[in-house]
Design an enzyme around this catalytic site. Structure first.
Site, PDB file in Angstrom:
ATOM      1  N   GLY A   1      44.597  32.265  44.778  1.00 47.81           N
ATOM      2  CA  GLY A   1      43.596  31.470  44.086  1.00 47.81           C
ATOM      3  C   GLY A   1      42.313  31.169  44.823  1.00 47.81           C
TER       4      GLY A   1
ATOM      5  CG  ASN B   1      37.981  35.247  43.168  1.00 51.52           C
ATOM      6  OD1 ASN B   1      36.775  35.308  43.333  1.00 51.52           O
ATOM      7  ND2 ASN B   1      38.814  36.173  43.577  1.00 51.52           N
TER       8      ASN B   1
ATOM      9  CG  LEU C   1      48.385  40.555  39.740  1.00 55.83           C
ATOM     10  CD1 LEU C   1      49.440  40.688  40.839  1.00 55.83           C
ATOM     11  CD2 LEU C   1      47.193  41.453  40.014  1.00 55.83           C
ATOM     12  CE  LYS C   2      53.677  40.085  34.735  1.00 61.87           C
ATOM     13  NZ  LYS C   2      54.631  41.211  34.792  1.00 61.87           N
ATOM     14  CG  LEU C   3      47.566  44.757  29.058  1.00 69.89           C
ATOM     15  CD1 LEU C   3      46.364  45.292  29.816  1.00 69.89           C
ATOM     16  CD2 LEU C   3      48.338  45.901  28.395  1.00 69.89           C
TER      17      LEU C   3
ATOM     18  CG  ASN D   1      39.857  41.120  35.469  1.00 72.05           C
ATOM     19  OD1 ASN D   1      40.535  40.280  36.039  1.00 72.05           O
ATOM     20  ND2 ASN D   1      39.847  42.415  35.810  1.00 72.05           N
TER      21      ASN D   1
ATOM     22  CG  HIS E   1      38.871  45.635  39.680  1.00 69.29           C
ATOM     23  ND1 HIS E   1      40.250  45.636  39.593  1.00 69.29           N
ATOM     24  CD2 HIS E   1      38.520  46.780  40.296  1.00 69.29           C
ATOM     25  CE1 HIS E   1      40.716  46.749  40.142  1.00 69.29           C
ATOM     26  NE2 HIS E   1      39.684  47.460  40.585  1.00 69.29           N
TER      27      HIS E   1
ATOM     28  CG  ASP F   1      41.140  46.783  36.262  1.00 70.34           C
ATOM     29  OD1 ASP F   1      42.002  47.356  36.958  1.00 70.34           O
ATOM     30  OD2 ASP F   1      41.030  45.540  36.169  1.00 70.34           O
TER      31      ASP F   1
ATOM     32  CD  GLU G   1      37.082  39.601  44.765  1.00 72.04           C
ATOM     33  OE1 GLU G   1      37.628  40.324  45.611  1.00 72.04           O
ATOM     34  OE2 GLU G   1      37.716  38.950  43.907  1.00 72.04           O
TER      35      GLU G   1
HETATM   36  C1  GRF Z   1      40.862  39.257  44.034  1.00 67.91           C
HETATM   37  O1  GRF Z   1      40.492  40.251  44.961  1.00 67.91           O
HETATM   38  C2  GRF Z   1      40.503  39.707  42.646  1.00 67.91           C
HETATM   39  O2  GRF Z   1      39.344  40.528  42.554  1.00 67.91           O
HETATM   40  C3  GRF Z   1      41.682  40.496  42.257  1.00 67.91           C
HETATM   41  O3  GRF Z   1      42.782  39.797  42.786  1.00 67.91           O
HETATM   42  C4  GRF Z   1      42.360  39.080  43.958  1.00 67.91           C
HETATM   43  C5  GRF Z   1      42.751  37.638  43.751  1.00 67.91           C
HETATM   44  O4  GRF Z   1      42.468  36.876  44.860  1.00 67.91           O
HETATM   45  N1  GRF Z   1      41.791  40.730  40.835  1.00 67.91           N
HETATM   46  P1  GRF Z   1      42.608  35.269  44.777  1.00 67.91           P
HETATM   47  O5  GRF Z   1      43.980  34.964  44.210  1.00 67.91           O
HETATM   48  O6  GRF Z   1      41.513  34.756  43.881  1.00 67.91           O
HETATM   49  O7  GRF Z   1      42.440  34.830  46.190  1.00 67.91           O
END
Ligand code: GRF
Length: 192
Positions: free
Chosen positions: A18, A20, A87-89, A104, A106, A147, A176
């Site tokens: 987490g 982000n 990570l889920k669709l 999303n 990526h 994606d 990010e």
């Molecule tokens: C990030 O690199 C994001 O781009 C990817 O999964 C990672 C999640 O990191 N989809 P965090 O859980 O936000 O630290």
């Protein structure tokens, strides 16, 4: 034009640590335009849930991430949905309900290095194996595939000759944490 009531309610979907989510919590804490209203995870042990708890944001753990009705219920009155390491669709019914209001992030320059199985260190290992001289971040609208939705923003990050998947991941993650809050605020002001 009538101004909506209060900051845009943002729901954040997470599966991992987490960082982000933390960047969003820190940036939106005093924002008049958007706030993190709820956090949703498919994993009860996700570190991101502890960040939500510390910030006093309600969090939900999904019983079945493939169940669209359960996810729609958990999203409640959210106006903008952010997948931050989820990570889920996302079920089709939820994608169509939030089309143009679900994004999303990526850790690569899509359309390259994306798709099923391309997450975390797998992405960075593939970038290094390809010999690419730059990687980066992509924020895109979510559609029915991993994606693939329309790209909103990208930021390039150089690949260093001595990079490992871990050192590249760390440099991309810094980007990010800049790009995601900026895009969320831009979209929230559009929704206003
Ligand atoms: C990030 O690199 C994001 O781009 C990817 O999964 C990672 C999640 O990191 N989809 P965090 O859980 O936000 O630290």
């Amino acid at each position: 034009m009538t101004r909506r009531e209060g900051p845009v309610r943002v729901a954040v979907l997470v599966s991992g640590g987490g960082t982000n989510l933390q960047a969003l919590l820190d940036t939106l804490q005093h924002s008049p335009d958007a706030r993190v209203a709820r956090v949703i995870s498919n994993r009860p042990g996700a570190g991101a849930l502890e960040r939500a708890r510390r910030a006093g944001v309600p969090a939900t753990v999904l019983r079945d991430p493939a169940n669209g009705a359960e996810l729609l219920d958990a999203l409640g009155d959210a106006q903008l949905v952010v997948l931050a390491g989820y990570l889920k669709l996302v079920p089709r019914a939820v994608v169509s309900h939030f089309r143009g209001r679900m994004i999303n992030i990526h850790p690569a320059l899509l359309p390259d290095f994306g798709g099923p199985g391309m997450y975390g260190h797998h992405v960075h290992a593939a970038v290094l194996a390809s010999g690419a001289r730059e990687s980066g971040v992509t924020v895109h609208f979510v559609d029915e595939e991993f994606d693939r939705g329309p790209i909103i923003a990208q930021e390039k990050v150089p690949v260093q000759p001595d990079d490992t998947p871990e050192t590249l991941a760390a440099r991309v993650l810094e980007a990010e944490h800049r790009v995601l809050p900026r895009v969320v605020l831009e979209l929230a002001r559009r929704i206003a």
